[in-house]
Design an enzyme around this catalytic site. Structure first.
Site, PDB file in Angstrom:
ATOM      1  N   ASP A 110       0.853  -1.185   0.000  1.00  0.00           N
ATOM      2  CA  ASP A 110       0.000   0.000   0.000  1.00  0.00           C
ATOM      3  C   ASP A 110       0.888   1.234   0.000  1.00  0.00           C
ATOM      4  O   ASP A 110       2.016   1.214   0.512  1.00  0.00           O
ATOM      5  CB  ASP A 110      -0.926   0.000   1.220  1.00  0.00           C
ATOM      6  CG  ASP A 110      -2.046  -1.025   1.099  1.00  0.00           C
ATOM      7  OD1 ASP A 110      -2.512  -1.250  -0.031  1.00  0.00           O
ATOM      8  OD2 ASP A 110      -2.451  -1.573   2.134  1.00  0.00           O
ATOM      9  N   ASP A 124      -6.700  -0.602  -5.145  1.00  0.00           N
ATOM     10  CA  ASP A 124      -7.862  -0.294  -4.303  1.00  0.00           C
ATOM     11  C   ASP A 124      -8.700   0.825  -4.918  1.00  0.00           C
ATOM     12  O   ASP A 124      -9.936   0.795  -4.853  1.00  0.00           O
ATOM     13  CB  ASP A 124      -7.416   0.105  -2.898  1.00  0.00           C
ATOM     14  CG  ASP A 124      -6.650  -1.002  -2.189  1.00  0.00           C
ATOM     15  OD1 ASP A 124      -6.930  -2.189  -2.453  1.00  0.00           O
ATOM     16  OD2 ASP A 124      -5.770  -0.674  -1.377  1.00  0.00           O
TER      17      ASP A 124
END
Length: 161
Positions: A110, A124
């Protein structure tokens, strides 16, 4: 191969490639967090699923559940049950990108940290955008179908008179 399938594949492959590129670039060049004011860019590793849920579960279980979810979404997308090739391709591509991450590295990389929400990545963003487009498509389709049903009912009433 149908136009739907070609579009779905093109969008999904593009999503996977873009996500992989941003993750590779971040892993190579993002050694320290970069504050952009609104968000910080930093490398974080998510061993769980969404919002690190299940991070304490065995890796094989998280991988299997993620794989099954991506497979189910891919089948639905292929059968044109996810709002057309663009929303479906974004959802499947984003899911596949995170699954590839999890399979090859044991966790999802991330990058974007808003400070008030979970750290996330481009995959995402693709998944979220695809879901929003799917809902918009469904709302549009429902209103179109409702209008057609009302018109047909009105025509039936007129014929009966």
């Amino acid at each position: 191969m149908s136009r739907h399938h070609r579009g779905l594949l093109a969008v999904a492959i593009t999503a996977v490639a873009l996500d992989a590129g941003t993750k590779l670039a971040a892993l190579r060049w993002l050694r320290e967090p970069v504050d952009l004011g609104v968000v910080r860019l930093r490398v974080a590793y998510n061993t769980g699923v969404a919002f690190s849920f299940g991070a304490d579960q065995p890796r094989a279980l998280v991988l299997a559940l993620t794989g099954l979810a991506v497979l189910a979404l891919a089948v639905a997308a292929w059968r044109d049950h996810l709002g057309g090739p663009i929303p479906a391709g974004l959802i499947v591509g984003g899911g596949l990108a995170n699954l590839i991450d999890r399979t090859t590295g044991g966790s999802v990389v991330d990058l974007v940290d808003p400070g008030w929400f979970a750290v996330f990545n481009l995959a995402d963003v693709f998944i979220t955008t695809g879901v929003v487009l799917l809902f918009l498509t469904m709302a549009t389709d429902d209103s179109t179908q409702s209008d057609a049903a009302e018109e047909e009912a009105s025509a039936d009433v007129a014929r009966q008179r």
